[in-house]
Design a protein around this motif. Structure first.
Motif, short mmCIF file in Angstrom:
data_model
loop_
_atom_site.label_atom_id
_atom_site.label_comp_id
_atom_site.label_asym_id
_atom_site.label_seq_id
_atom_site.Cartn_x
_atom_site.Cartn_y
_atom_site.Cartn_z
N ALA A 44 0.85 -1.20 0.00
CA ALA A 44 0.00 0.00 0.00
C ALA A 44 0.88 1.24 0.00
O ALA A 44 1.95 1.25 0.62
CB ALA A 44 -0.88 0.00 1.24
N LYS A 45 0.40 2.28 -0.68
CA LYS A 45 1.16 3.54 -0.69
C LYS A 45 0.43 4.53 0.21
O LYS A 45 -0.61 5.07 -0.15
CB LYS A 45 1.25 4.04 -2.14
N ILE A 46 0.98 4.69 1.41
CA ILE A 46 0.35 5.59 2.39
C ILE A 46 1.44 6.44 3.02
O ILE A 46 2.47 5.90 3.44
CB ILE A 46 -0.38 4.82 3.52
N ASP A 47 1.23 7.74 3.10
CA ASP A 47 2.22 8.62 3.73
C ASP A 47 1.54 9.49 4.77
O ASP A 47 0.39 9.89 4.60
CB ASP A 47 2.85 9.54 2.68
N PHE A 48 2.30 9.79 5.81
CA PHE A 48 1.81 10.80 6.76
C PHE A 48 2.02 12.17 6.15
O PHE A 48 3.05 12.40 5.50
CB PHE A 48 2.57 10.69 8.08
N VAL A 49 1.06 13.05 6.31
CA VAL A 49 1.22 14.40 5.79
C VAL A 49 0.95 15.42 6.90
O VAL A 49 0.25 15.12 7.87
CB VAL A 49 0.28 14.69 4.58
N ASP A 50 1.52 16.61 6.74
CA ASP A 50 1.28 17.66 7.73
C ASP A 50 0.19 18.59 7.21
O ASP A 50 0.22 19.01 6.06
CB ASP A 50 2.56 18.49 7.94
N ILE A 98 -3.16 11.09 7.11
CA ILE A 98 -2.47 10.24 6.13
C ILE A 98 -3.05 10.48 4.74
O ILE A 98 -4.21 10.88 4.59
CB ILE A 98 -2.57 8.74 6.47
N LYS A 99 -2.20 10.21 3.74
CA LYS A 99 -2.64 10.31 2.35
C LYS A 99 -2.46 8.92 1.74
O LYS A 99 -1.39 8.31 1.85
CB LYS A 99 -1.75 11.32 1.63
N ILE A 100 -3.52 8.44 1.14
CA ILE A 100 -3.51 7.08 0.57
C ILE A 100 -3.55 7.19 -0.94
O ILE A 100 -4.43 7.85 -1.50
CB ILE A 100 -4.75 6.29 1.05
#
Ligand code: EPU
Length: 441
Positions: free
Chosen positions: A347-353, A377-379
Motif C-alpha cells: 500500500a502507498k500511504i504517507d503521513f502528511v502535515d 495520512i494520504k492514501i
C-alpha cells in the motif's frame, strides 16, 4: 495457543453477515448490571474477548455471570464481595474504570486501577476524574500502586461540563448520577447512539435519566430492577468493517440488522465513493461493487460525524479507489498503527502535515503544543497489493490489517488475532461464510 490468521486474499467476498451486539454497549450494560437488584438478563451480548475478560473480572469480585444461551448473559450481583478491582484484570480492559459507579454504589468506597485497553494514544481519564470530583466523589491516585481510591461521603449532586465530550466519561458520570438524591447534570456530553442504548436499559429498570440538547439530567431513581430482558443494539463498527470489505473486494454482501439512523454518515460517504448500496428493508442493507471507487477525504469526529472507529476500514476501501485520498483523525492521537503494516502489503500511504489554526479546539484529545502529532495520512489508491506478515497492535487497526490481507494476492500471516477478537465475534466464521480464505494458525 494460535494467535495468527493465515489469509489467502484476492477473492470478492459475497454472501450475508448477521451483525453481533455492540461491544461498546455490552461492556457498559454488564458493568451497570452490578447496580441492579436481582437477576439481570442481557441479550445479544457478543462473545468477544473484551466481554469474556470483563465477565472474568466481575466474577473475581464475587458476581454471578453466566451465558445461558448463545448470547444471553445472566448477571446477579447479590454476592458482590470486593470493592477492589484486581490489577491483573483491570489493566486488560479499558472500561474497568467504569466500575467506579457500581462499587461506590455498593460499598461507598473502592479501589480501581488506572485503565488498560487499546494502545491508541495516551487515553487519559483526566476529564472523567474531574467530573467525579465535581459530583462530590473524593478521589486520590497512588502513583506507586497505580490505583485510584474513591469514596462517597455525600450522595452525588451538582453539575459537570465536559470541556471536550467523552463517550465513556458521559456514561460513567451518568451511572454515578443514579445514586443522587437530588439532581445531577452533565453538560457537553458525547452523543453516540451506544449511550442512548445504555440510557434505555437503565430507564427501563427504574432510572430517571433525561436527555436534553447536549445535556443529561439525572434525578432520584428507583432501585434498579429489571422488568424484562434487555437486548442490546447491533454493532455499527462491525457493519462498517464488512461493508467496506465487501466493496473493496469487488464483492456483494447483505448486512443486517442495523437501524439506518445509526450509520447515516457512513452511508452518505459510501454513496459519494460510488459504492453500491441497496436498502433491502429498514434493517437490512446490501453493499456491492458497482464500478470504480472514488477517492473521498474524511475527517473523524464524534457522532453524528464519521466515527474514529471507522477510519481504519475506510483506509482499506481507499486502497482500491482511483486517485489519492486523505484521512484526518481528530478524536484520538496515534490511531494509525495500521499504516506501516499496510505498507508491507504494497500500500502507498504517507503521513502528511496539515496546518490547523486552532488545534487545541480542533482535536478531541488534550493537544500539547510542543509534541509532534501524526494525525493525517494520504492514501494513493490503486496499487497492487501482495502478501506479507503483519502485526496487529490495536483492535480496529487489526480489522483493517485482516481486511487488507483479504484484498492482497497470495498468502499473508496476520499476528495478534486475539486483539482483533477483543471486538469482533466469530470473525473467521463470518469471513469464511463470505467465501474468504482465512484460518487460525
Ligand atoms: N480523553 C481525554 N481525557 C478524558 C477522556 C477522554 O483526554 O478524560 C480523550 C481521549 O484520549 C480521546 C478523546 O478524548 O482522544 C475522546 O475519548 P472518549 O472518552 O470519547 O473515548 P472513549 O470513551 O475512551 C469510546 C469507545 C471507543 C470509541 C470512542 C469514540 C468504548 C469502550 N470505547 O472510547 O471505541 O472510539 O468512544 O466514540 O466505548 C473501539 O471500540 O475500538 C474504541 C476505541
Amino acid at each position: 495457543m494460535s494467535d495468527s490468521y493465515l489469509i489467502k486474499g484476492g477473492k470478492p467476498l459475497k454472501g450475508e453477515v448477521i451483525l453481533s451486539g455492540a461491544k461498546n454497549v455490552a461492556l457498559k450494560t454488564i458493568i451497570a448490571a452490578l447496580m441492579f437488584k436481582g437477576d439481570v438478563i442481557l441479550k445479544n451480548i457478543p462473545k468477544i474477548n473484551d466481554v469474556l475478560d470483563l465477565v472474568k473480572l466481575i466474577k473475581s469480585l464475587g458476581v454471578k455471570a453466566d451465558f445461558t444461551e448463545k448470547n444471553t448473559l445472566v448477571i446477579n450481583s447479590s454476592n458482590l464481595k470486593s470493592n477492589r478491582v484486581d490489577l491483573q484484570y483491570g489493566s486488560k480492559i479499558r472500561v474497568s474504570f467504569m466500575l467506579f459507579a457500581p462499587l461506590l454504589h455498593r460499598f461507598g468506597e473502592c479501589f480501581v486501577p488506572n485503565p488498560g485497553g487499546c494502545r491508541i494514544g495516551a487515553r487519559p481519564i483526566d476529564r472523567i476524574i474531574k467530573g467525579l470530583v465535581a459530583l462530590g466523589i473524593i478521589i486520590d491516585y497512588d502513583t506507586e500502586t497505580g490505583y485510584y481510591h474513591a469514596k462517597i461521603v455525600d450522595k452525588p449532586k451538582g453539575a459537570y461540563r465536559f470541556e471536550k465530550p467523552s463517550h465513556t466519561g458521559t456514561e460513567l458520570l451518568m451511572m454515578i448520577g443514579l445514586m443522587t438524591e437530588e439532581k445531577v447534570e452533565i453538560e457537553n456530553i458525547a452523543n453516540e447512539p451506544e449511550i442512548d442504548d445504555l440510557i434505555l436499559y437503565l430507564n427501563s429498570a427504574g432510572a430517571n435519566i433525561r436527555e436534553e440538547k447536549n445535556k443529561i439530567i439525572i434525578t432520584k431513581s428507583s432501585e434498579l430492577k429489571q422488568k424484562e430482558a434487555f437486548t442490546i443494539m447491533s454493532d455499527r463498527n462491525e457493519l462498517v468493517t464488512y461493508a467496506t470489505l465487501a466493496v473493496a473486494s469487488e464483492g456483494d454482501v447483505i448486512i443486517s440488522p442495523i437501524d439506518k439512523n445509526l450509520i447515516a454518515s457512513f452511508l452518505k460517504i459510501m454513496r459519494e465513493a460510488g459504492a453500491g448500496i441497496e436498502e433491502i428493508s429498514n434493517y437490512k442493507y446490501r453493499f456491492f461493487y458497482k464500478g470504480e471507487i472514488n477517492s473521498i477525504n474524511i475527517e473523524t469526529s464524534p457522532h453524528p460525524g464519521f466515527m474514529t472507529d471507522w477510519q481504519p476500514s475506510w483506509a482499506i476501501l481507499m486502497l482500491k479507489a482511483k486517485g489519492s485520498s486523505v484521512i484526518h483523525e481528530r478524536v484520538f492521537e496515534n490511531r494509525f498503527s495500521y499504516v506501516e503494516e499496510l505498507k508491507k502489503l504494497g500500500a502507498k500511504i504517507d503521513f502528511v502535515d496539515v496546518l490547523i489554526e486552532n488545534p487545541e479546539f480542533f482535536y478531541h484529545f488534550n493537544f500539547e503544543k510542543e509534541r509532534l502529532y501524526r494525525q493525517t495520512i494520504k492514501i494513493q489508491g490503486g496499487e497492487e497489493l501482495h502478501n506479507a506478515i503483519l502485526d496487529i497492535s490495536d483492535l480496529r487497526a487489526g480489522a483493517a490489517l485482516a481486511c487488507g490481507a483479504l484484498l492482497a494476492d497470495g498468502e499473508s500471516i496476520v499476528n495478534g488475532a486475539s486483539i482483533l477478537e477483543r471486538g469482533y465475534e466469530n470473525f473467521v466464521e463470518k469471513v469464511r461464510k463470505l467465501g474468504g480464505e482465512i484460518k487460525k494458525v
